[in-house]
Scaffold this active site. Structure first.
Site, PDB file in Angstrom:
ATOM      1  N   ARG A  13     -57.498  25.674  -0.028  1.00 39.24           N
ATOM      2  CA  ARG A  13     -56.321  25.582   0.830  1.00 39.24           C
ATOM      3  C   ARG A  13     -56.675  24.849   2.121  1.00 39.24           C
ATOM      4  O   ARG A  13     -57.825  24.785   2.537  1.00 39.24           O
ATOM      5  CB  ARG A  13     -55.783  26.985   1.154  1.00 39.24           C
ATOM      6  CG  ARG A  13     -55.280  27.744  -0.061  1.00 39.24           C
ATOM      7  CD  ARG A  13     -54.033  27.063  -0.638  1.00 39.24           C
ATOM      8  NE  ARG A  13     -53.576  27.640  -1.879  1.00 39.24           N
ATOM      9  CZ  ARG A  13     -53.707  27.100  -3.089  1.00 39.24           C
ATOM     10  NH1 ARG A  13     -54.327  25.952  -3.234  1.00 39.24           N
ATOM     11  NH2 ARG A  13     -53.222  27.679  -4.158  1.00 39.24           N
ATOM     12  N   CYS A  14     -55.637  24.347   2.753  1.00 37.61           N
ATOM     13  CA  CYS A  14     -55.745  23.603   4.002  1.00 37.61           C
ATOM     14  C   CYS A  14     -56.599  24.379   5.006  1.00 37.61           C
ATOM     15  O   CYS A  14     -56.419  25.582   5.138  1.00 37.61           O
ATOM     16  CB  CYS A  14     -54.348  23.370   4.564  1.00 37.61           C
ATOM     17  SG  CYS A  14     -54.302  22.326   6.011  1.00 37.61           S
TER      18      CYS A  14
END
Length: 81
Positions: A13-14
């Site tokens: 994820r970011c």
């Protein structure tokens, strides 16, 4: 004919996908291509922005179903050469 480099970022994820893409692109030669696989919805926005900002080319993308696929070509970025 040289095959594309595949970068599997599924499950990350970011900001991890962008950081790993940038790290990989730094090691590549200009005009080499990389296929990025990811399931992070934020990459729909982040990868096109990253390519534009860093002067890499987003050749193609498929974001209708997961995993999302992005084909990038390393551009000439004076900051990273």
């Amino acid at each position: 004919m040289k095959k594309n480099i595949v970068l599997n970022l599924i499950g990350l994820r970011c900001p991890d996908p962008i950081m790993l893409i940038r790290k990989k692109l730094r090691k590549m030669k200009i005009n080499e291509k990389i296929l990025v696989l990811t399931d992070d919805p934020s990459t729909k926005r982040d990868i096109p922005y990253f390519c534009n900002f860093m002067k890499h080319e987003l050749i193609d993308h498929a974001i209708n179903i997961k995993p999302y696929r992005y084909l990038l070509k390393k551009g000439q970025n004076l900051k990273e050469n």
